[in-house]
Write a protein that holds these residues in place. Structure first.
Motif, PDB file in Angstrom:
ATOM      1  N   LEU A 407       0.821  -0.927   0.039  1.00 38.87           N
ATOM      2  CA  LEU A 407      -0.188   0.176  -0.064  1.00 38.87           C
ATOM      3  C   LEU A 407       0.865   1.154  -0.015  1.00 38.87           C
ATOM      4  O   LEU A 407       0.575   2.345  -0.722  1.00 38.87           O
ATOM      5  CB  LEU A 407      -0.837  -0.110   1.326  1.00 38.87           C
ATOM      6  CG  LEU A 407      -1.765   1.255   1.525  1.00 38.87           C
ATOM      7  CD1 LEU A 407      -2.839   1.499   0.355  1.00 38.87           C
ATOM      8  CD2 LEU A 407      -2.565   1.050   2.803  1.00 38.87           C
ATOM      9  N   THR A 408       1.911   1.384   0.845  1.00 37.64           N
ATOM     10  CA  THR A 408       2.952   2.350   0.685  1.00 37.64           C
ATOM     11  C   THR A 408       3.412   2.785  -0.474  1.00 37.64           C
ATOM     12  O   THR A 408       3.790   3.859  -0.935  1.00 37.64           O
ATOM     13  CB  THR A 408       3.913   2.270   1.768  1.00 37.64           C
ATOM     14  OG1 THR A 408       3.108   1.949   3.122  1.00 37.64           O
ATOM     15  CG2 THR A 408       4.765   3.481   2.074  1.00 37.64           C
ATOM     16  N   LEU A 425       8.988   6.558   3.472  1.00 38.29           N
ATOM     17  CA  LEU A 425       7.935   7.381   3.905  1.00 38.29           C
ATOM     18  C   LEU A 425       7.760   7.154   5.393  1.00 38.29           C
ATOM     19  O   LEU A 425       7.132   7.967   5.941  1.00 38.29           O
ATOM     20  CB  LEU A 425       6.712   7.030   3.074  1.00 38.29           C
ATOM     21  CG  LEU A 425       6.938   7.014   1.679  1.00 38.29           C
ATOM     22  CD1 LEU A 425       5.487   6.810   0.944  1.00 38.29           C
ATOM     23  CD2 LEU A 425       7.601   8.488   1.090  1.00 38.29           C
ATOM     24  N   SER A 426       7.690   5.937   5.841  1.00 36.86           N
ATOM     25  CA  SER A 426       7.178   5.669   7.293  1.00 36.86           C
ATOM     26  C   SER A 426       7.945   4.716   7.856  1.00 36.86           C
ATOM     27  O   SER A 426       8.426   3.688   7.005  1.00 36.86           O
ATOM     28  CB  SER A 426       5.795   5.624   7.437  1.00 36.86           C
ATOM     29  OG  SER A 426       5.231   5.381   8.652  1.00 36.86           O
ATOM     30  N   GLY A 467      13.041  -4.692   9.639  1.00 33.52           N
ATOM     31  CA  GLY A 467      13.368  -4.900   8.255  1.00 33.52           C
ATOM     32  C   GLY A 467      13.189  -3.351   7.760  1.00 33.52           C
ATOM     33  O   GLY A 467      13.241  -2.299   8.462  1.00 33.52           O
ATOM     34  N   PRO A 468      13.332  -3.237   6.488  1.00 29.90           N
ATOM     35  CA  PRO A 468      13.563  -1.689   5.693  1.00 29.90           C
ATOM     36  C   PRO A 468      12.159  -1.058   6.061  1.00 29.90           C
ATOM     37  O   PRO A 468      11.230  -1.315   6.348  1.00 29.90           O
ATOM     38  CB  PRO A 468      13.720  -2.136   4.414  1.00 29.90           C
ATOM     39  CG  PRO A 468      13.111  -3.262   4.227  1.00 29.90           C
ATOM     40  CD  PRO A 468      13.421  -4.192   5.301  1.00 29.90           C
ATOM     41  N   PRO A 469      12.300   0.465   6.222  1.00 29.20           N
ATOM     42  CA  PRO A 469      11.205   1.279   6.279  1.00 29.20           C
ATOM     43  C   PRO A 469      10.249   0.967   5.072  1.00 29.20           C
ATOM     44  O   PRO A 469      10.697   0.675   4.130  1.00 29.20           O
ATOM     45  CB  PRO A 469      11.857   2.822   6.417  1.00 29.20           C
ATOM     46  CG  PRO A 469      13.317   2.459   6.695  1.00 29.20           C
ATOM     47  CD  PRO A 469      13.612   1.136   6.243  1.00 29.20           C
ATOM     48  N   LEU A 470       9.074   1.561   5.541  1.00 32.02           N
ATOM     49  CA  LEU A 470       7.967   1.631   4.306  1.00 32.02           C
ATOM     50  C   LEU A 470       8.526   2.631   3.293  1.00 32.02           C
ATOM     51  O   LEU A 470       8.624   3.861   3.737  1.00 32.02           O
ATOM     52  CB  LEU A 470       6.595   1.727   4.898  1.00 32.02           C
ATOM     53  CG  LEU A 470       6.129   0.712   5.932  1.00 32.02           C
ATOM     54  CD1 LEU A 470       4.904   1.374   6.935  1.00 32.02           C
ATOM     55  CD2 LEU A 470       6.131  -0.552   5.150  1.00 32.02           C
ATOM     56  N   GLY A 471       8.330   2.244   2.031  1.00 27.53           N
ATOM     57  CA  GLY A 471       8.528   3.552   1.111  1.00 27.53           C
ATOM     58  C   GLY A 471       8.047   2.749  -0.082  1.00 27.53           C
ATOM     59  O   GLY A 471       7.152   2.404  -0.415  1.00 27.53           O
TER      60      GLY A 471
END
Length: 687
Positions: A407-408, A425-426, A467-471
């Motif tokens: 979704l992100t 992004l988050s 894990g990696p950030p949402l992007g």
């Protein structure tokens, strides 16, 4: 050294000829090696120094010190004009204030050439020169503030120190709210609010009218004229036409004994923001037109900063309104999880959530959006809505974040957000506490791992893979599982809080939590008190972002409130399961729910035996709702069918949907669990 006569020959250097057209100054031309080639000055000794009224032998002696050479070299290297103030001391001991402007030149082929230096002697205007020199430095300070009152106070301090005995700034109320006046004309009847005042002694508020008070202006005099024509005005006070002044002195809006006044309106987009006033008292000379020009320059610089601050105020108000409509309220406790939330700094980008799940479980969520302002809050609202929708499906934390990452990535491509795709992004942490199994499941998308501990002793970092950030890119996230002791505490926090600490990374993790862990380990009292004590350790430090802490105290579900039966795959087990559930409800005092519960158990167990795989387990949980769960080893998802009147099958899950208040399916590595809830109401067991 070239003579003045040589310097006067026209046509030798086009740049020099062009400089001659500027106001009368002394001009010097240097070659690429910064050797002086020519100068143009009717009386060079007035610039470079003097010996008994005669020019010095070497005109460059008073000019070419290392500081000036550095300015010339900088003009060459950066290929743009450089300016600097120079103080030159003549042989007679007299100091001269000079201003030097270095202009880079180019050779006939367009390549880098020498430097032309333009020198003006401001010795006769030392007061004005010093005033403007300081003004240039202080203008930068005005621009740094995004608060209307702070900007106005800096303007007042600068005006009082350089031009006046007393200075004040009044701002319209609507501007303080972030709005412009609706009408271009603002009359004396309009109320303004005094936001700052100052004196040349450095004293704040020499005028007795308090900051924050509202007042209007008299219907005559310079204030009324400035309101009408939006122009600055300078006046000598004390005449018969100054009847309005006594009223302002009585109302303590102006200092007593003022004999000179400058009024300058603050304007933005053609609309009046407020008025700045400068007064002189005592034996000071009246204001001159040069003073008026300087005051106007100060106000013009400040009014842009005031308008920027006004726009920022408006954006902040819109952001807070949007956040209140999108962000969750205070976290709601469940029977097995009590929470306390605290902010050290709240700028609208971080959020936390407590979500009741099936099987008496509770999800703790915390996230931090990187995008600032209104866009960040809008993105936070969209991510939160997506996460809540995914939580209703009750996937494992790793799967939930993987779907949220998809979704992100779509949001990152949304042109309306205006986000820069390569950046994250988050961040988000999703943790599920199971009070029956005494375990936690968690997954993190770039967010710091939570701290866990007994609540009255040392805290430790939970064993969690980050894990990696949402992007803009999709990622898959793993679910980490770890046991949790009875009466434990879990601390979820943002990196804006731990970035306040000066400790280094721990165990190679990218986020630092040693200072927070130490603060929580020594905090005592209730959960709310422990939260305040932990945040108090970071007071006085400026967070780099949202500094949010969510503390959760867990409590396992009492064994008496859980009943479990292991069933075989024989159809005869259905009747036995119904009887066992009825007896258990009688022991719990929930006999009035027996009929509905037996129907739910019959359908759920039948479906598990007929369509699932052994082993089959039936579990009743008495929480704030009565939960009936049937687990089997199959991973096939049941589907609600809407049977026709002649169909003999297909009504089981439809009946469950009608009888239960909530129902659903959750999957785990061992298969699936189909569950149904019935509200207990006043029969909820005491904690």
């Amino acid at each position: 050294m070239p003579s003045a006569e040589d310097a006067d020959r026209p046509g030798d250097h086009p740049a020099l000829d062009a400089l001659r057209e500027l106001p009368p100054t002394s001009l010097f031309v240097f070659d690429a090696a910064l050797d002086l080639q020519r100068y143009h000055a009717a009386a060079p000794h007035h610039v470079l120094g003097e010996v008994a009224g005669e020019p010095v032998e070497d005109g460059s002696a008073g000019l070419l010190d290392e500081e000036v050479y550095a300015l010339l070299r900088k003009a060459q290297e950066e290929d743009r004009m450089q300016t600097r103030a120079v103080v030159s001391r003549a042989t007679s001991g007299e100091e001269r204030a000079l201003t030097l402007a270095a202009h880079p030149l180019r050779d006939p082929d367009g390549g880098p050439g020498g430097v032309a230096a333009q020198i003006a002697d401001l010795s006769g205007e030392r007061h004005d020169y010093g005033r403007l020199d300081t003004l240039v430095e202080e203008e930068a300070l005005i621009d740094r503030s995004l608060n209307v009152a702070d900007t106005a106070q800096r303007l007042v301090d600068m005006m009082a120190a350089r031009l006046a005995d007393t200075a004040t700034v009044d701002i319209l109320d609507c501007v303080l709210r972030g709005e412009l006046p609706r009408h271009a004309t603002v009359g004396p009847q309009s109320l303004v609010r005094r936001v700052s005042a100052g004196a040349d002694t450095g004293e704040r508020m020499p005028v007795a009218f308090p900051v924050g008070g509202r007042h209007g202006y008299p219907h005559g005099g310079p204030f009324a004229r400035a309101l009408a024509d939006h122009r600055p005005h300078v006046a000598v006070l004390g005449g018969d036409d100054d009847w309005w002044l006594s009223g302002m002195v009585e109302r303590k809006l102006a200092p007593a004994g003022a004999h000179a006044l400058i009024v300058v309106p603050l304007i933005a987009e053609g609309r009046l923001l407020g008025l700045a006033a400068l007064y002189r008292t005592g034996e000071e000379e009246p204001f001159t037109q040069d003073d008026l020009a300087t005051a106007v320059r100060m106000v013009r610089q400040a009014e842009q900063a005031v308008d920027n601050a006004r726009r920022f105020t408006l954006e902040q108000a819109a952001a807070q309104l949007l956040r209140r409509s999108l962000a969750p309220g205070a976290p709601q406790d469940t029977r097995t999880v009590h929470t306390a939330e605290g902010h050290l700094q709240d700028i609208g980008n971080a959020w936390c959530e407590v979500i009741p799940l099936s099987g008496a479980r509770t999800a703790l969520v915390i996230g931090d959006v990187a995008e600032p302002g209104v866009r960040g809050i809008a993105l936070m609202g969209r991510l939160r809505a997506g996460l809540l929708a995914l939580a209703e499906q009750d996937p494992e934390p790793g799967e939930l974040l993987s779907r949220l990452a998809t979704l992100t990535a779509r949001l990152a491509r949304d042109v309306h957000l205006g986000l820069r795709a390569p950046e994250p992004l988050s961040t988000c942490l999703y943790l599920v506490y199971d009070p029956v199994e005494h375990t936690c499941q968690a997954a993190s998308a770039g967010h710091p791992a939570p701290l866990i501990g007994p609540g009255d002793g040392p805290m430790r970092t939970a064993p969690l893979d980050i894990g990696p950030p949402l992007g803009p890119d999709r990622h898959a996230y793993e679910t980490s599982r770890f046991p949790l002791a009875d009466q434990s505490e879990i601390a979820l926090f943002t990196s804006g809080l731990t970035a306040l600490a000066e400790d280094g990374p721990e165990d190679g993790r990218p986020h630092r939590s040693a200072a927070l862990r130490e603060a929580l380990s020594h905090a005592r009292g209730s959960l709310e008190e422990r939260c305040d004590q932990a945040l108090g350790q970071f007071l006085g430090r400026r967070p780099t972002g949202d500094a949010l802490l969510l503390l959760a105290r867990t409590r396992p579900l009492p064994p008496v409130d859980v009943a479990t039966w292991e069933l075989s795959d024989s159809p005869e087990q259905v009747a036995s399961a119904r009887r066992s559930c009825a007896e258990q409800l009688t022991r719990w005092g929930l006999g009035d729910l027996a009929f509905t519960t037996e129907l739910l158990v019959s359908e759920l167990v039948t479906n598990a035996i007929r369509y699932g795989s052994a082993p089959v387990r039936l579990r009743l949980i008495r929480d704030r709702a009565l939960v009936c769960e049937v687990h089997d080893a199959s991973s096939s998802a049941p589907r609600v069918c809407h049977a026709t009147g002649n169909d003999e099958r297909g009504r089981g899950l439809f009946m469950i949907e009608e009888m239960a208040d909530r129902w659903g399916v959750r999957f785990d590595p061992g298969g699936k669990t189909v569950w149904a809830e019935q509200d207990i109401g006043e029969e909820t067991p005491a904690d």
